[in-house]
Write an enzyme that holds these catalytic residues in place. Structure first.
Site, PDB file in Angstrom:
ATOM      1  N   GLU A  91       0.824  -1.205   0.000  1.00 12.24           N
ATOM      2  CA  GLU A  91       0.000   0.000   0.000  1.00 12.24           C
ATOM      3  C   GLU A  91       0.862   1.260   0.000  1.00 12.24           C
ATOM      4  O   GLU A  91       1.969   1.270   0.536  1.00 12.24           O
ATOM      5  CB  GLU A  91      -0.897   0.036   1.247  1.00 12.24           C
ATOM      6  CG  GLU A  91      -1.942  -1.047   1.287  1.00 12.24           C
ATOM      7  CD  GLU A  91      -2.766  -1.004   2.572  1.00 12.24           C
ATOM      8  OE1 GLU A  91      -2.987   0.120   3.083  1.00 12.24           O
ATOM      9  OE2 GLU A  91      -3.173  -2.066   3.052  1.00 12.24           O
ATOM     10  N   CYS A 104       3.415   8.238   1.489  1.00 12.85           N
ATOM     11  CA  CYS A 104       3.826   7.238   2.477  1.00 12.85           C
ATOM     12  C   CYS A 104       3.944   5.906   1.743  1.00 12.85           C
ATOM     13  O   CYS A 104       2.966   5.448   1.139  1.00 12.85           O
ATOM     14  CB  CYS A 104       2.807   7.155   3.606  1.00 12.85           C
ATOM     15  SG  CYS A 104       3.218   5.931   4.869  1.00 12.85           S
ATOM     16  N   CYS A 111       4.985  -7.594   7.491  1.00  8.65           N
ATOM     17  CA  CYS A 111       5.944  -7.110   8.481  1.00  8.65           C
ATOM     18  C   CYS A 111       6.123  -8.162   9.570  1.00  8.65           C
ATOM     19  O   CYS A 111       5.152  -8.807   9.989  1.00  8.65           O
ATOM     20  CB  CYS A 111       5.447  -5.799   9.095  1.00  8.65           C
ATOM     21  SG  CYS A 111       6.609  -5.064  10.272  1.00  8.65           S
ATOM     22  N   CYS A 115       3.921  -5.457  16.051  1.00  9.92           N
ATOM     23  CA  CYS A 115       3.361  -4.412  16.911  1.00  9.92           C
ATOM     24  C   CYS A 115       1.857  -4.616  17.064  1.00  9.92           C
ATOM     25  O   CYS A 115       1.137  -4.803  16.074  1.00  9.92           O
ATOM     26  CB  CYS A 115       3.667  -3.036  16.342  1.00  9.92           C
ATOM     27  SG  CYS A 115       5.434  -2.673  16.243  1.00  9.92           S
ATOM     28  N   CYS A 118      -0.902  -2.528  15.019  1.00 10.88           N
ATOM     29  CA  CYS A 118      -0.676  -2.298  13.597  1.00 10.88           C
ATOM     30  C   CYS A 118      -1.323  -3.378  12.733  1.00 10.88           C
ATOM     31  O   CYS A 118      -1.117  -4.574  12.959  1.00 10.88           O
ATOM     32  CB  CYS A 118       0.825  -2.239  13.325  1.00 10.88           C
ATOM     33  SG  CYS A 118       1.243  -1.891  11.607  1.00 10.88           S
ATOM     34  N   GLY A 158       5.746  -2.634   6.538  1.00  8.42           N
ATOM     35  CA  GLY A 158       7.106  -3.123   6.698  1.00  8.42           C
ATOM     36  C   GLY A 158       7.973  -2.245   7.577  1.00  8.42           C
ATOM     37  O   GLY A 158       7.633  -1.106   7.901  1.00  8.42           O
ATOM     38  N   GLU A 159       9.094  -2.804   7.991  1.00  9.03           N
ATOM     39  CA  GLU A 159      10.105  -2.110   8.792  1.00  9.03           C
ATOM     40  C   GLU A 159      11.301  -1.822   7.897  1.00  9.03           C
ATOM     41  O   GLU A 159      12.034  -2.726   7.492  1.00  9.03           O
ATOM     42  CB  GLU A 159      10.518  -3.000   9.982  1.00  9.03           C
ATOM     43  CG  GLU A 159      11.820  -2.643  10.662  1.00  9.03           C
ATOM     44  CD  GLU A 159      11.884  -1.229  11.203  1.00  9.03           C
ATOM     45  OE1 GLU A 159      12.836  -0.507  10.828  1.00  9.03           O
ATOM     46  OE2 GLU A 159      10.995  -0.840  11.979  1.00  9.03           O
ATOM     47  N   SER A 190      10.989   5.678   9.050  1.00 12.20           N
ATOM     48  CA  SER A 190      10.449   5.278  10.347  1.00 12.20           C
ATOM     49  C   SER A 190      10.959   3.899  10.737  1.00 12.20           C
ATOM     50  O   SER A 190      11.050   2.990   9.903  1.00 12.20           O
ATOM     51  CB  SER A 190       8.918   5.265  10.279  1.00 12.20           C
ATOM     52  OG  SER A 190       8.369   4.792  11.489  1.00 12.20           O
ATOM     53  N   SER A 213       9.576   4.866  16.484  1.00  6.83           N
ATOM     54  CA  SER A 213       8.315   4.513  17.134  1.00  6.83           C
ATOM     55  C   SER A 213       8.591   4.122  18.582  1.00  6.83           C
ATOM     56  O   SER A 213       9.214   3.094  18.849  1.00  6.83           O
ATOM     57  CB  SER A 213       7.647   3.346  16.395  1.00  6.83           C
ATOM     58  OG  SER A 213       7.316   3.725  15.076  1.00  6.83           O
ATOM     59  N   LEU A 214       8.144   4.939  19.514  1.00  8.14           N
ATOM     60  CA  LEU A 214       8.392   4.692  20.936  1.00  8.14           C
ATOM     61  C   LEU A 214       7.168   4.068  21.600  1.00  8.14           C
ATOM     62  O   LEU A 214       7.228   2.951  22.111  1.00  8.14           O
ATOM     63  CB  LEU A 214       8.792   5.998  21.617  1.00  8.14           C
ATOM     64  CG  LEU A 214       9.412   5.887  23.002  1.00  8.14           C
ATOM     65  CD1 LEU A 214      10.639   4.993  22.995  1.00  8.14           C
ATOM     66  CD2 LEU A 214       9.779   7.279  23.521  1.00  8.14           C
ATOM     67  N   HIS A 215       6.080   4.792  21.658  1.00  7.77           N
ATOM     68  CA  HIS A 215       4.751   4.286  22.011  1.00  7.77           C
ATOM     69  C   HIS A 215       4.560   3.863  23.469  1.00  7.77           C
ATOM     70  O   HIS A 215       3.436   3.548  23.863  1.00  7.77           O
ATOM     71  CB  HIS A 215       4.335   3.124  21.110  1.00  7.77           C
ATOM     72  CG  HIS A 215       4.391   3.432  19.654  1.00  7.77           C
ATOM     73  ND1 HIS A 215       3.941   4.625  19.125  1.00  7.77           N
ATOM     74  CD2 HIS A 215       4.854   2.717  18.600  1.00  7.77           C
ATOM     75  CE1 HIS A 215       4.129   4.625  17.806  1.00  7.77           C
ATOM     76  NE2 HIS A 215       4.694   3.487  17.474  1.00  7.77           N
ATOM     77  N   ASN A 289      -5.203   4.265  15.334  1.00  9.97           N
ATOM     78  CA  ASN A 289      -6.214   3.917  14.336  1.00  9.97           C
ATOM     79  C   ASN A 289      -7.045   2.749  14.848  1.00  9.97           C
ATOM     80  O   ASN A 289      -6.488   1.754  15.339  1.00  9.97           O
ATOM     81  CB  ASN A 289      -5.548   3.510  13.018  1.00  9.97           C
ATOM     82  CG  ASN A 289      -5.154   4.703  12.178  1.00  9.97           C
ATOM     83  OD1 ASN A 289      -5.933   5.613  11.980  1.00  9.97           O
ATOM     84  ND2 ASN A 289      -3.922   4.684  11.688  1.00  9.97           N
ATOM     85  N   CYS A 332      -2.843   1.783   7.992  1.00  5.53           N
ATOM     86  CA  CYS A 332      -1.972   1.174   6.995  1.00  5.53           C
ATOM     87  C   CYS A 332      -2.005  -0.339   7.128  1.00  5.53           C
ATOM     88  O   CYS A 332      -1.914  -0.882   8.218  1.00  5.53           O
ATOM     89  CB  CYS A 332      -0.541   1.674   7.185  1.00  5.53           C
ATOM     90  SG  CYS A 332       0.611   0.980   6.001  1.00  5.53           S
TER      91      CYS A 332
END
Length: 342
Positions: A91, A104, A111, A115, A118, A158-159, A190, A213-215, A289, A332
């Site tokens: 995407e 983006c 992935c 997470c 996600c 993906g990472e 990212s 990405s901390l979160h 999201n 995403c």
């Protein structure tokens, strides 16, 4: 299978052309054509027909096609489901701002990071995208849009640092003055926090923006929603971020997804403030999201603004991400997931 010619750097293409018996100057003719909106090597007008034939035998010009497209009636955001040459899907999302268009893009099919919030990781990782497949997304969407894309964000499926070598080739190619000529300062990468690759990226001293990405503010809480933290805990991650800042003199953006009842209290904001205070950084607050499989929900706008206030009062630059394309499938990875479920 023929190789995607956009997988090649300028130097690698020059070497390939010389192996074909072509003079060195041919690379300056061929390379710009790779990034134009053409469908075949025959459209390369200033290239000898014999060379066009050799290129067609060895390479493909692009390896992606738009399968589905959704345009938001709210803010003109465009969401694309793109099919690769092997039938897999990724995407891309195009966003319109006053300063121009940002895209983006994805770096992997699926992935492996797992997470919890996600949608991209639900079906696991299938494979890495090649450098050409990453840049194909930009070219395909730019062609559909009909005008130049100014900024690139590697925050799709993906990472990126789990596909390090291909992403580095992509960054070289997309920045090349004879290619798309997108400046590194207009590119954001990212990562969920793969510490060795952050350190390796720092050594390259690129002028991209690194987004981490901390979160969460404790290892217990972060490990529960981000499995990568079990291998690279917060202390190691922040040490790597400080090293990155020191090497590049670039501000890091910390992504912090706010999940109601999990990490969105004012107490968590104070913990975050203590973690990042003194660093050259920015905090991007993201209301989670809603993905039905996770059960996670975003808190109230007032609660999100209180969280932001704690950070800004403490001297940390913090913004709340603008929600875009809410009417065309929010998170995403959802389009790809829906396609896999069919």
């Amino acid at each position: 299978m023929k190789k995607n010619i956009r997988d090649l750097t300028y130097a690698a293409l020059e070497e390939q052309l010389q192996e074909m018996g072509e003079p060195r100057f041919r690379v300056k003719q061929v390379f710009p054509w790779i990034y134009k909106e053409i469908d075949s090597f025959d459209e390369m007008r200033n290239i000898p027909q014999s060379l066009r034939g050799k290129l067609a035998e060895k390479f493909v010009l692009h390896n992606i096609k738009i399968k589905e497209k959704y345009i938001s009636k709210i803010d003109e955001t465009r969401r694309y489901l793109l099919q690769l040459g092997d039938g897999n899907f990724v995407e891309s999302v195009l966003m319109k701002y006053k300063h121009g268009y940002s895209i983006c893009i994805s770096s992997q099919v699926g992935c492996a990071m797992g997470c919890a919030f996600c949608a991209s990781t639900r079906c696991g990782k299938v494979r890495n995208l090649s450098a050409g497949e990453i840049i194909d997304q930009v070219v395909a969407v730019q062609r559909d849009l009909g005008c130049r894309i100014n900024n690139i964000v590697m925050m799709g499926i993906g990472e990126p640092l789990d596909n390090f070598e291909n992403v580095m080739v992509f960054l070289e190619n997309v920045n090349h003055p004879l290619g798309l000529a997108v400046g590194h300062r207009h590119i954001t990468l990212s990562t969920c926090g793969i510490v060795p690759k952050i350190l390796e990226l720092a050594e390259k001293e690129l002028q991209i923006t690194l987004s981490v990405s901390l979160h969460a503010c404790s290892n217990e809480k972060r490990s529960a929603i981000m499995p990568v933290n079990r291998k690279y805990p917060i202390e190691e991650l922040l040490e790597a971020c400080r090293y990155y800042i020191g090497k590049t003199n670039r501000r890091i953006s910390f992504e912090y997804t706010l999940i109601q009842g999990v990490n969105d209290s004012e107490q968590e904001a104070e913990k975050l403030l203590r973690l990042v205070r003194g660093m050259l950084c920015h905090v991007n607050l993201i209301p989670v999201n809603p993905v039905k499989e996770t059960g996670f929900a975003a808190g109230s706008r007032a609660g999100i603004e209180r969280f932001q206030h704690v950070l800004t009062e403490g001297g940390i630059s913090a913004t709340i991400r603008r929600e875009m394309g809410r009417d065309i499938s929010a998170a995403c990875g959802q389009l790809r997931s829906q396609r896999l479920e069919v």
